[in-house]
Every structure is written in structure tokens, then in C-alpha cells.
Design a protein around this motif. Sequence first.
Motif, PDB file in Angstrom:
ATOM      1  N   ASP A 300       0.819  -1.219   0.000  1.00 45.91           N
ATOM      2  CA  ASP A 300       0.000   0.000   0.000  1.00 45.91           C
ATOM      3  C   ASP A 300       0.849   1.264   0.000  1.00 45.91           C
ATOM      4  O   ASP A 300       0.304   2.371  -0.077  1.00 45.91           O
ATOM      5  CB  ASP A 300      -0.929   0.016   1.222  1.00 45.91           C
ATOM      6  N   TYR A 301       2.172   1.130   0.136  1.00 48.42           N
ATOM      7  CA  TYR A 301       3.028   2.298   0.281  1.00 48.42           C
ATOM      8  C   TYR A 301       4.226   2.217  -0.670  1.00 48.42           C
ATOM      9  O   TYR A 301       4.575   1.138  -1.163  1.00 48.42           O
ATOM     10  CB  TYR A 301       3.561   2.400   1.721  1.00 48.42           C
ATOM     11  N   GLN A 302       4.786   3.376  -0.836  1.00 52.01           N
ATOM     12  CA  GLN A 302       6.094   3.421  -1.500  1.00 52.01           C
ATOM     13  C   GLN A 302       7.126   3.212  -0.392  1.00 52.01           C
ATOM     14  O   GLN A 302       7.272   4.051   0.488  1.00 52.01           O
ATOM     15  CB  GLN A 302       6.309   4.761  -2.193  1.00 52.01           C
ATOM     16  N   VAL A 303       7.805   2.106  -0.411  1.00 53.88           N
ATOM     17  CA  VAL A 303       8.713   1.731   0.671  1.00 53.88           C
ATOM     18  C   VAL A 303      10.112   2.258   0.385  1.00 53.88           C
ATOM     19  O   VAL A 303      10.678   1.985  -0.678  1.00 53.88           O
ATOM     20  CB  VAL A 303       8.750   0.203   0.851  1.00 53.88           C
ATOM     21  N   LEU A 304      10.616   2.994   1.351  1.00 57.83           N
ATOM     22  CA  LEU A 304      12.003   3.475   1.287  1.00 57.83           C
ATOM     23  C   LEU A 304      12.782   2.796   2.413  1.00 57.83           C
ATOM     24  O   LEU A 304      12.536   3.044   3.598  1.00 57.83           O
ATOM     25  CB  LEU A 304      12.058   4.998   1.446  1.00 57.83           C
ATOM     26  N   ASN A 305      13.684   1.916   2.034  1.00 63.02           N
ATOM     27  CA  ASN A 305      14.464   1.178   3.033  1.00 63.02           C
ATOM     28  C   ASN A 305      15.569   2.069   3.616  1.00 63.02           C
ATOM     29  O   ASN A 305      16.275   2.769   2.876  1.00 63.02           O
ATOM     30  CB  ASN A 305      15.081  -0.069   2.405  1.00 63.02           C
ATOM     31  N   VAL A 306      15.721   1.991   4.926  1.00 63.56           N
ATOM     32  CA  VAL A 306      16.729   2.779   5.657  1.00 63.56           C
ATOM     33  C   VAL A 306      17.779   1.811   6.186  1.00 63.56           C
ATOM     34  O   VAL A 306      17.444   0.740   6.718  1.00 63.56           O
ATOM     35  CB  VAL A 306      16.067   3.565   6.808  1.00 63.56           C
ATOM     36  N   ASP A 307      19.028   2.198   6.055  1.00 64.80           N
ATOM     37  CA  ASP A 307      20.123   1.278   6.409  1.00 64.80           C
ATOM     38  C   ASP A 307      20.365   1.172   7.907  1.00 64.80           C
ATOM     39  O   ASP A 307      20.746   0.107   8.396  1.00 64.80           O
ATOM     40  CB  ASP A 307      21.425   1.717   5.725  1.00 64.80           C
ATOM     41  N   THR A 308      20.206   2.260   8.655  1.00 63.47           N
ATOM     42  CA  THR A 308      20.519   2.244  10.087  1.00 63.47           C
ATOM     43  C   THR A 308      19.385   2.859  10.884  1.00 63.47           C
ATOM     44  O   THR A 308      18.594   3.663  10.364  1.00 63.47           O
ATOM     45  CB  THR A 308      21.806   3.038  10.391  1.00 63.47           C
ATOM     46  N   PHE A 309      19.331   2.482  12.155  1.00 61.59           N
ATOM     47  CA  PHE A 309      18.286   3.047  13.017  1.00 61.59           C
ATOM     48  C   PHE A 309      18.576   4.518  13.309  1.00 61.59           C
ATOM     49  O   PHE A 309      17.665   5.298  13.558  1.00 61.59           O
ATOM     50  CB  PHE A 309      18.195   2.256  14.328  1.00 61.59           C
ATOM     51  N   GLY A 310      19.826   4.904  13.254  1.00 61.21           N
ATOM     52  CA  GLY A 310      20.162   6.308  13.441  1.00 61.21           C
ATOM     53  C   GLY A 310      19.520   7.189  12.380  1.00 61.21           C
ATOM     54  O   GLY A 310      19.084   8.308  12.664  1.00 61.21           O
ATOM     55  N   GLU A 311      19.470   6.679  11.162  1.00 56.03           N
ATOM     56  CA  GLU A 311      18.809   7.430  10.091  1.00 56.03           C
ATOM     57  C   GLU A 311      17.308   7.523  10.330  1.00 56.03           C
ATOM     58  O   GLU A 311      16.676   8.537  10.002  1.00 56.03           O
ATOM     59  CB  GLU A 311      19.097   6.763   8.756  1.00 56.03           C
ATOM     60  N   MET A 312      16.734   6.471  10.940  1.00 55.55           N
ATOM     61  CA  MET A 312      15.318   6.524  11.298  1.00 55.55           C
ATOM     62  C   MET A 312      15.054   7.638  12.311  1.00 55.55           C
ATOM     63  O   MET A 312      14.041   8.349  12.234  1.00 55.55           O
ATOM     64  CB  MET A 312      14.874   5.183  11.876  1.00 55.55           C
TER      65      MET A 312
END
Length: 372
Positions: A300-312
Motif C-alpha cells: 500500500d506504500y512506497q517503501v524506502l528502506n533505511v540502512d541504520t536506526f540512526g537514520e530513522m
Amino acid sequence: MSEKEKIMRAKYQRRRKGWITFQTIVIVLVTLALAFGGYLYYGLNKATFVPYTQKGNVIYKAYLADNAFYEQEYLNGSHAYVASLVEKMTADFEYDLKIDAADVKFKYSYKIDAQVEVRDTETQMAIFNPVFELVPAKTMTGSGSTVSVKDAVELDYNKYNKLAKDFIASYSLDDTQSLLIVRMYVDVLGESQEFAADNKDSYTVELFVPLNKKTVTPYVVTPVSEQEQKVLTVNNNDTIVLKYIVLGVFALDLILVLILALYTRLTRDKHIDYSRKVKRILSSYTSYIQRVNNPVVLSDYQVLNVDTFGEMLEIRDTLQMPILMFENNDRTCTQFFIVNDRILYLFKINVEDDFEDFDYWDEDSEEQAVKF
């Protein structure tokens, strides 16, 4: 993941946790024993001392020549004396040593001499000071916890007084002070198995008698060491034994810690590694994370994968949106995501397929299938 695998995984982790807890308790107990042994060793190994005291004194008397005023034969130390009435003097020297130890072997010596001293009044420097031997050096031995020395001498006061007067008159000296100083020197050597080294000590008792005066007031001087003194003692065999026990317990403690560290590391499987990663994030950032019970539908979404939790965390600060968390029922995958309209930012932790796996104990099998 099948139910059987879940059960086997849970049993393996409980068993592993039990062994870690058991080893930790053993290490704590051994460490407490080490601390207690170290405390005892420190207490026994501290420098210990045997106290001892020394005390000296002189009891003096002045024997009087015939006169019309004194009925008694002599005057004791509570009097001042008229110099012209003094015929002779006696001095009873005393020395006592007491030590808080048994079976000490003593070797001691003493001597007594008299010194006529003419001093310069201003500088107190000696001008004339001949020495006369009264009691030659005597050496004795003994054992026990005490040493006692007593000896008496007779002083020809008039002889010493005349010597001082003649010297002053011969050289027409002014501003001088004349004294008769009678000294007892005591040297004591104490030997004992309790002592770290032989105890050597010296002690001097002095009787001062003014000369070239019309009245005489003698006085006694003793060292300030009449206060309690101490002898260093040796460590006993118990201390040496305890030292090796403490060293052995210390080595055992290190070995147990090493075994625990190796066991903890070598028994980690991919599921434990996964749980550690998730717990590390939750323990550090729990206030930023909201747990949800429903899985997100990624289609349902455009998924953008993030490499680290810090970036989250940076995305969260920028969008001012919460970080949501969902973990599947198998506890093999955890998703952290931020939803912004139709865009979903995703950071995922899952059981690593390439992580070295472990087989588990099979309750129905008699063979161990865990790989270490």
C-alpha cells in the motif's frame, strides 16, 4: 517457522540462559570468597607490632657533714642542699624494660660515668668537660619479657666541686656554669622468633648536680621514649598459606569468567543474535518507539528502506512522526517504520540467514545436537 522449531528454540534459549545464570552465580560466590580472603590476608599481612616501654630513674641523697642545724644523716631528693654541708652523695640508678612478648632473649650492657662540665653561660658550649668512670661496662643476658638494671654509685661531691672551682679560678673565667653530670648508659638487644629483626635500643639516665654554687638542687633527666614503643613482628605461617589460597581463588575466578565469556559467545545462534539487536535498540530508544500489533501492508506504500536506526531517528526528527514497531509471531523479524502519507520509511531486523545456525536439543533424542 514450525511449532516444533519454536519449542526447540525456546528450550535451547532457556537452557542456555540457565547455564549462564548458574555460571554467573558461581563467579559471584568465588568473587565474594576472593574478597573475603583478600581482606583476611590484608589484615594478617599488615605490619604488626609488639609494644614495649622503657623507664629510668635516679634516687639520690646528700650525706651531710657535722652541723648544728640538721639532725638527719642525709637529705633526699625533695631538698635543696647547702653546698658547704655536703660531704658526699649517692645515686641509685634504675632502668626497667617491659615488652609484650614472651621468651625474648636479652643481651644488655650498662656503664656509669661522671662528667664535670664547665659551660659558657651565653652559648652553653662546654669549656672543660673531663669524664670519670664510675662503673665499667657490664654485659649480662636474660630471657623473658622484662629487663631490670639497678646499680648505685657514691659521688665525691667536694672533689668534683673543687675541680670546677680550680679551673674557673685558674683562668679567671666569668659567665660560666658548672655541672656534675652522672650518666648511666644502657644498651639492650632483644631476640625473638616473633620479631622481624633483632630489637636494639639505647637508653641514658642523667643526674645533673650544680657545682660552684652555695646551694645545690640536683635534677634527673630521662629520654622522652618512656612512652610506649613498638617492635615489628614477622608474618606467621598462616599468612603465607592464606596468600597462596587467595592467589588460587583469584586464578579460579579468572578462569570462570573466561569460560563464561566463551560459553556466552560460542552458544549464540542467529535467533539470539537477532534478539540482542532488537533489545539494544529498544533499551536505548524506547521513548521514541511505539509498538503496534498489526503488520503493515507494504504494497500500500512506497517503501524506502533505511540502512541504520540512526537514520530513522533523523527522519523522525524531520517529519515529527512516531517510529512504529512490529515483530512477527515467530520472533524472526522486526520492522521499524515511519508512515508519511503514502511513503513508508522502513528499517528491518531479521534473523540472518547467513548467520551460523545451531541445531537444538531434541527431547526425544539421547544425542546432543548443539554445535559449539
